[in-house]
Design an enzyme around this catalytic site. Sequence first.
Site, short mmCIF file in Angstrom:
data_model
loop_
_atom_site.label_atom_id
_atom_site.label_comp_id
_atom_site.label_asym_id
_atom_site.label_seq_id
_atom_site.Cartn_x
_atom_site.Cartn_y
_atom_site.Cartn_z
N GLY A 17 37.92 13.94 10.13
CA GLY A 17 38.45 14.59 11.33
C GLY A 17 37.53 15.59 11.98
O GLY A 17 37.98 16.51 12.67
N ASN A 19 35.52 15.12 14.54
CA ASN A 19 35.64 15.02 16.01
C ASN A 19 36.92 15.71 16.48
O ASN A 19 36.92 16.41 17.49
CB ASN A 19 35.60 13.56 16.46
CG ASN A 19 34.19 13.05 16.61
OD1 ASN A 19 33.50 13.40 17.56
ND2 ASN A 19 33.74 12.24 15.67
N MET A 95 40.65 4.19 11.61
CA MET A 95 40.00 3.00 11.05
C MET A 95 40.90 1.76 11.05
O MET A 95 40.81 0.94 10.14
CB MET A 95 39.54 3.31 9.61
CG MET A 95 38.52 4.42 9.53
SD MET A 95 37.06 4.11 10.55
CE MET A 95 36.29 2.83 9.57
N ILE A 97 42.55 -1.49 13.44
CA ILE A 97 42.49 -2.20 14.72
C ILE A 97 43.89 -2.21 15.33
O ILE A 97 44.86 -2.54 14.65
CB ILE A 97 41.99 -3.63 14.51
CG1 ILE A 97 40.66 -3.57 13.75
CG2 ILE A 97 41.92 -4.39 15.84
CD1 ILE A 97 39.55 -4.39 14.24
N LEU A 98 43.97 -1.81 16.57
CA LEU A 98 45.28 -1.71 17.22
C LEU A 98 45.63 -3.03 17.91
O LEU A 98 44.75 -3.73 18.42
CB LEU A 98 45.26 -0.57 18.23
CG LEU A 98 45.09 0.81 17.59
CD1 LEU A 98 44.65 1.84 18.63
CD2 LEU A 98 46.37 1.24 16.89
N ASN A 112 38.24 6.04 22.72
CA ASN A 112 37.69 6.04 21.37
C ASN A 112 36.26 6.55 21.41
O ASN A 112 35.57 6.42 22.43
CB ASN A 112 37.68 4.60 20.83
CG ASN A 112 37.12 4.51 19.42
OD1 ASN A 112 37.44 5.32 18.54
ND2 ASN A 112 36.27 3.51 19.17
N HIS A 114 32.64 5.95 19.42
CA HIS A 114 32.00 4.99 18.52
C HIS A 114 30.55 5.42 18.30
O HIS A 114 29.85 5.76 19.27
CB HIS A 114 32.07 3.58 19.12
CG HIS A 114 31.46 2.55 18.24
ND1 HIS A 114 32.09 2.09 17.10
CD2 HIS A 114 30.27 1.90 18.30
CE1 HIS A 114 31.31 1.20 16.50
NE2 HIS A 114 30.20 1.07 17.21
C1 GRF Z 1 32.69 9.14 13.78
O1 GRF Z 1 31.35 8.81 13.55
C2 GRF Z 1 33.23 8.31 14.91
O2 GRF Z 1 32.29 8.00 15.88
C3 GRF Z 1 33.66 7.04 14.21
O3 GRF Z 1 34.17 7.47 12.97
C4 GRF Z 1 33.58 8.72 12.61
C5 GRF Z 1 34.70 9.67 12.39
O4 GRF Z 1 34.25 10.91 11.93
N1 GRF Z 1 34.59 6.29 15.00
P1 GRF Z 1 35.23 12.14 11.92
O5 GRF Z 1 36.47 11.74 11.14
O6 GRF Z 1 35.56 12.50 13.34
O7 GRF Z 1 34.50 13.24 11.22
#
Ligand code: GRF
Length: 193
Positions: A17, A19, A95, A97-98, A112, A114
Amino acid sequence: MVNTPRKKLAILISGRGSNMEAILNSTRQAYYPAEICLVISDNKDAAGLDTARNANIKASAFQRCDYETRLEHEAAIMNAINSACADIVCLAGYMRILSADFTKTYEGKLINIHPSLLPKYKGLETHQRAIDAGDKEHGCTVHFVNSEMDGGEIIAQAKVPILKTDTADTLSARVLVEEHKLYSKVIADLAKF
Ligand code: GRF
């Protein structure tokens, strides 16, 4: 000056988490145009749930194993998002797929992040794949989500150079710094409309 209400964000995570936490920090700025109304995880042990709860944000786990079908699992999540009146739904390390039904429901407000310069390297192991390919640069992308994995319209990207000494870990750490800045910026831009 008219005080426009801040847009409400629902954030879906599966683990660390970071981000989500970066977005949370941005929302603490007085003029940031959005706030987090709900954090959802498909994993009850996701560290990000505690981060959100410590910040007094509603954070709920919806584990797939507690539902008979994927449809019921997603319906429960959609119900929570709708009850929280979220304006924007952000996937941040979610993680799963929707379904097309889910992505259609939130079309135009489901985004999202990525860790690659899409359309390169959809899916997993993006940092190692960029190194193995001999790429000179790598980065991250924020995009709208549609039913194709990592396939929706690109909103913004941030680049980092790939150094000769890079491993997947060092590269991913540098990309993550950019992810944290880029996601907050894109959300702010979307929230202004
Ligand atoms: C990030 O690298 C994001 O781009 C990818 O999964 C990772 C999640 O990291 N989709 P966090 O849980 O936000 O630390």
